[in-house]
Write a protein that holds these residues in place. Structure first.
Motif, PDB file in Angstrom:
ATOM      1  N   MET A 215       0.827  -1.210   0.000  1.00  0.00           N
ATOM      2  CA  MET A 215       0.000   0.000   0.000  1.00  0.00           C
ATOM      3  C   MET A 215       0.859   1.258   0.000  1.00  0.00           C
ATOM      4  SD  MET A 215      -3.211   0.837   2.524  1.00  0.00           S
ATOM      5  CE  MET A 215      -2.237   1.231   3.968  1.00  0.00           C
ATOM      6  N   GLY A 216       2.099   1.122   0.436  1.00  0.00           N
ATOM      7  CA  GLY A 216       3.025   2.248   0.479  1.00  0.00           C
ATOM      8  C   GLY A 216       4.347   1.760   1.030  1.00  0.00           C
ATOM      9  N   ALA A 217       5.329   2.653   1.110  1.00  0.00           N
ATOM     10  CA  ALA A 217       6.640   2.249   1.613  1.00  0.00           C
ATOM     11  C   ALA A 217       6.591   1.899   3.097  1.00  0.00           C
ATOM     12  CB  ALA A 217       7.660   3.355   1.363  1.00  0.00           C
ATOM     13  N   ALA A 218       5.800   2.633   3.877  1.00  0.00           N
ATOM     14  CA  ALA A 218       5.688   2.328   5.305  1.00  0.00           C
ATOM     15  C   ALA A 218       5.114   0.929   5.504  1.00  0.00           C
ATOM     16  CB  ALA A 218       4.824   3.365   6.014  1.00  0.00           C
ATOM     17  N   ALA A 219       4.085   0.600   4.731  1.00  0.00           N
ATOM     18  CA  ALA A 219       3.525  -0.751   4.783  1.00  0.00           C
ATOM     19  C   ALA A 219       4.576  -1.768   4.359  1.00  0.00           C
ATOM     20  CB  ALA A 219       2.304  -0.848   3.876  1.00  0.00           C
ATOM     21  N   GLY A 220       5.403  -1.389   3.374  1.00  0.00           N
ATOM     22  CA  GLY A 220       6.462  -2.280   2.924  1.00  0.00           C
ATOM     23  C   GLY A 220       7.472  -2.594   4.009  1.00  0.00           C
ATOM     24  N   VAL A 221       7.793  -1.588   4.830  1.00  0.00           N
ATOM     25  CA  VAL A 221       8.722  -1.814   5.944  1.00  0.00           C
ATOM     26  C   VAL A 221       8.101  -2.778   6.950  1.00  0.00           C
ATOM     27  CG1 VAL A 221       9.888  -0.745   7.915  1.00  0.00           C
ATOM     28  CG2 VAL A 221       9.931   0.380   5.671  1.00  0.00           C
ATOM     29  N   ALA A 222       6.831  -2.527   7.323  1.00  0.00           N
ATOM     30  CA  ALA A 222       6.158  -3.402   8.292  1.00  0.00           C
ATOM     31  C   ALA A 222       6.073  -4.831   7.764  1.00  0.00           C
ATOM     32  CB  ALA A 222       4.763  -2.858   8.596  1.00  0.00           C
ATOM     33  N   ILE A 223       5.722  -4.980   6.508  1.00  0.00           N
ATOM     34  CA  ILE A 223       5.567  -6.308   5.915  1.00  0.00           C
ATOM     35  C   ILE A 223       6.906  -7.029   5.793  1.00  0.00           C
ATOM     36  CG2 ILE A 223       5.032  -7.473   3.722  1.00  0.00           C
ATOM     37  CD1 ILE A 223       2.611  -5.551   3.511  1.00  0.00           C
ATOM     38  N   SER A 224       7.952  -6.316   5.394  1.00  0.00           N
ATOM     39  CA  SER A 224       9.263  -6.956   5.258  1.00  0.00           C
ATOM     40  C   SER A 224       9.821  -7.363   6.622  1.00  0.00           C
ATOM     41  CB  SER A 224      10.241  -6.043   4.514  1.00  0.00           C
ATOM     42  OG  SER A 224      10.417  -4.804   5.181  1.00  0.00           O
ATOM     43  N   VAL A 225       9.585  -6.532   7.635  1.00  0.00           N
ATOM     44  CA  VAL A 225       9.986  -6.893   9.004  1.00  0.00           C
ATOM     45  C   VAL A 225       9.251  -8.162   9.434  1.00  0.00           C
ATOM     46  CG1 VAL A 225       9.713  -6.223  11.434  1.00  0.00           C
ATOM     47  CG2 VAL A 225      10.704  -4.616   9.790  1.00  0.00           C
ATOM     48  N   ALA A 226       7.945  -8.185   9.212  1.00  0.00           N
ATOM     49  CA  ALA A 226       7.142  -9.354   9.581  1.00  0.00           C
ATOM     50  C   ALA A 226       7.629 -10.611   8.856  1.00  0.00           C
ATOM     51  CB  ALA A 226       5.671  -9.097   9.249  1.00  0.00           C
ATOM     52  N   ALA A 227       8.040 -10.446   7.605  1.00  0.00           N
ATOM     53  CA  ALA A 227       8.510 -11.587   6.811  1.00  0.00           C
ATOM     54  C   ALA A 227       9.745 -12.223   7.427  1.00  0.00           C
ATOM     55  CB  ALA A 227       8.789 -11.143   5.383  1.00  0.00           C
ATOM     56  N   THR A 228      10.638 -11.387   7.978  1.00  0.00           N
ATOM     57  CA  THR A 228      11.857 -11.941   8.576  1.00  0.00           C
ATOM     58  C   THR A 228      11.567 -12.676   9.875  1.00  0.00           C
ATOM     59  OG1 THR A 228      12.459  -9.972   9.902  1.00  0.00           O
ATOM     60  CG2 THR A 228      13.207 -10.035   7.600  1.00  0.00           C
ATOM     61  N   ILE A 229      10.464 -12.334  10.506  1.00  0.00           N
ATOM     62  CA  ILE A 229      10.094 -12.972  11.780  1.00  0.00           C
ATOM     63  C   ILE A 229       9.319 -14.262  11.540  1.00  0.00           C
ATOM     64  CG2 ILE A 229       8.748 -12.685  13.906  1.00  0.00           C
ATOM     65  CD1 ILE A 229       9.265  -9.623  13.575  1.00  0.00           C
ATOM     66  N   SER A 230       8.351 -14.223  10.623  1.00  0.00           N
ATOM     67  CA  SER A 230       7.449 -15.361  10.421  1.00  0.00           C
ATOM     68  C   SER A 230       7.893 -16.316   9.324  1.00  0.00           C
ATOM     69  CB  SER A 230       6.052 -14.855  10.073  1.00  0.00           C
ATOM     70  OG  SER A 230       6.038 -14.321   8.753  1.00  0.00           O
ATOM     71  N   LYS A 231       8.742 -15.822   8.406  1.00  0.00           N
ATOM     72  CA  LYS A 231       9.038 -16.583   7.177  1.00  0.00           C
ATOM     73  C   LYS A 231       7.681 -16.896   6.513  1.00  0.00           C
ATOM     74  CE  LYS A 231      13.361 -16.789   8.698  1.00  0.00           C
ATOM     75  NZ  LYS A 231      13.220 -16.289  10.082  1.00  0.00           N
ATOM     76  N   THR A 232       7.434 -18.164   6.142  1.00  0.00           N
ATOM     77  CA  THR A 232       6.146 -18.516   5.529  1.00  0.00           C
ATOM     78  C   THR A 232       5.296 -19.364   6.472  1.00  0.00           C
ATOM     79  OG1 THR A 232       7.201 -20.403   4.434  1.00  0.00           O
ATOM     80  CG2 THR A 232       7.007 -18.360   3.161  1.00  0.00           C
ATOM     81  N   ASN A 233       5.583 -19.286   7.764  1.00  0.00           N
ATOM     82  CA  ASN A 233       4.845 -20.048   8.754  1.00  0.00           C
ATOM     83  C   ASN A 233       3.510 -19.354   9.038  1.00  0.00           C
ATOM     84  OD1 ASN A 233       3.840 -20.975  11.331  1.00  0.00           O
ATOM     85  ND2 ASN A 233       5.866 -21.836  11.754  1.00  0.00           N
ATOM     86  N   LEU A 234       2.424 -19.943   8.569  1.00  0.00           N
ATOM     87  CA  LEU A 234       1.110 -19.308   8.687  1.00  0.00           C
ATOM     88  C   LEU A 234       0.719 -19.079  10.136  1.00  0.00           C
ATOM     89  CD1 LEU A 234      -1.476 -18.225   7.409  1.00  0.00           C
ATOM     90  CD2 LEU A 234      -2.354 -20.575   7.374  1.00  0.00           C
ATOM     91  N   HIS A 235       1.048 -20.024  11.024  1.00  0.00           N
ATOM     92  CA  HIS A 235       0.702 -19.856  12.436  1.00  0.00           C
ATOM     93  C   HIS A 235       1.345 -18.591  13.001  1.00  0.00           C
ATOM     94  CE1 HIS A 235      -0.121 -20.708  16.634  1.00  0.00           C
ATOM     95  NE2 HIS A 235       1.169 -20.569  16.904  1.00  0.00           N
ATOM     96  N   VAL A 236       2.626 -18.388  12.674  1.00  0.00           N
ATOM     97  CA  VAL A 236       3.320 -17.197  13.173  1.00  0.00           C
ATOM     98  C   VAL A 236       2.762 -15.946  12.505  1.00  0.00           C
ATOM     99  CG1 VAL A 236       5.552 -16.059  13.451  1.00  0.00           C
ATOM    100  CG2 VAL A 236       5.404 -18.548  13.635  1.00  0.00           C
TER     101      VAL A 236
END
Length: 367
Positions: free
Chosen positions: A69-90
């Motif tokens: 949705m924007g660069a700020a959303a991109g930062v939040a999403i990329s941070v989340a990606a490093t924490i959860s990887k592709t684990n749906l539960h996380v």
């Protein structure tokens, strides 16, 4: 009258820059028409997200991409990606998660406020911020000695808002990330080079779709395929609250496809600013010059120094008076306390430089 005047709002002349509070960018007819068509039909969103990712990858020389949705959303999403990887539960537990590595290391001088706090954006993605070093000095040891088993990623903010001296260069941050096998995210929201940071070795790079690209309100992440899969997974979690629309994705695609052909020669913009400066120099109490963007981008702004003892009005007062005029004129006033205003040529429409000059002359003249 433009659409905003029709609903009772003032016309705005944006000489501040591609700023979120002013609507970021004004898209061209090609992008606007594509978005209109997108709005008037249906599409399988998951497939559009993946297709947009392929277009992003093509224009950034990366393995894959993820629209946001924007660069700020991109930062939040990329941070989340490093924490959860592709684990749906996380993914479904974020941002309220315990017992998983979620520390994001960032240089102290990069913990900026760009209209919102970068620390808050990181927290939205489930990240716990670890500030390394000091606001005016960060050493390699500060970063490396902050790394623990709970470290999820390093984050580097490339922005004029960041402290420009005393910070570690990106190359050093990338080297640290590689040695310690930790992903590195670059927030390059307003940067114009879409390939530079990936080539240097960043794992994920976040851009705005509405700033350098002059596209719609949107953004994107680009990088390694494994991380883009993890980024897309966030649309089953925190990404749902910041979902990117079908029309924004189509507008972003068109902006990417036409980015190089639509770019404006910075020398032409510089010439316009020189002409503006030449006129303003005739006003007692005003001295001018041309300054390149503080973050090193090829952006050349007019610098207007106000001597309040001669003009009868301080720089911050002049800036506020211009905003209250009709049309409202927004100059770049980050340095107004030091008596300096800037004119950013990029968002200006033809002839608006003259309106800015007339507005300054009118206010200083007491009209």
């Amino acid at each position: 009258m433009n659409i905003y005047e029709q609903i009772g709002l003032k016309k705005v002349i944006n000489a501040c820059g591609k700023m979120t509070p002013l609507g970021i960018s004004a898209v061209n007819d090609l992008i606007a028409e594509s978005m209109k068509q997108a709005l008037q039909d249906f599409v399988e969103i998951d497939k559009l997200i993946r297709h947009t990712g392929k277009i992003i990858a093509k224009h950034t020389d990366t393995e894959d991409g993820c629209p946001t949705m924007g660069a700020a959303a991109g930062v939040a999403i990329s941070v989340a990606a490093t924490i959860s990887k592709t684990n749906l539960h996380v993914v479904e537990q974020l941002p309220f998660l315990e017992g998983t590595a979620n520390e994001i290391i960032i240089q102290k001088g990069h913990t900026i406020h760009f209209g919102a706090s970068i620390k808050q954006i990181i927290a939205l993605g489930g990240g716990h911020v670890v500030e390394a070093g000091y606001a005016n000095r960060v050493y390699r040891e500060h970063i490396e000695q902050s790394i623990t088993p709970n470290t999820s990623a390093l984050l580097y903010v490339k922005s004029h808002h960041s402290v420009q001296k005393g910070m570690l260069p990106l190359e050093v941050m990338i080297d640290i990330a590689k040695i310690h096998n930790i992903p590195l995210i670059v927030d390059a929201a307003a940067e114009e080079d879409l390939k530079k940071y990936i080539k240097l070795g960043a794992d994920m790079v976040v851009y705005s779709g509405g700033k350098a690209l002059s596209g719609p309100t949107s953004g994107f992440i680009c990088g390694k395929k494994e991380w883009m899969e993890a980024c897309r997974m966030q649309y089953k979690g925190i990404g749902r609250a910041m979902k990117v629309s079908k029309e924004a994705m189509i507008g972003l695609i068109i902006a990417l496809e036409n980015y190089e052909s639509q770019s404006v020669n910075p020398d032409i913009q510089k010439e316009k600013m020189i002409k503006l400066c030449n006129v303003l120099e005739t006003i007692p109490g005003i001295t001018t010059g041309i300054e390149q963007d503080e973050a090193g981008r090829p952006i050349y702004r007019a610098r207007i120094q106000i001597d309040a003892t001669k003009t009868g009005i301080a720089a911050n007062e002049l800036s506020e008076a211009l905003k209250k005029s009709n049309p409202a004129i927004y100059l770049r006033d980050y340095n107004a306390a030091s008596g300096v205003l800037h004119v950013d040529p990029r968002p200006l429409f033809e002839g608006q430089e003259d309106i800015i000059v007339d507005g300054i002359i009118r206010i200083i003249g007491g009209e």
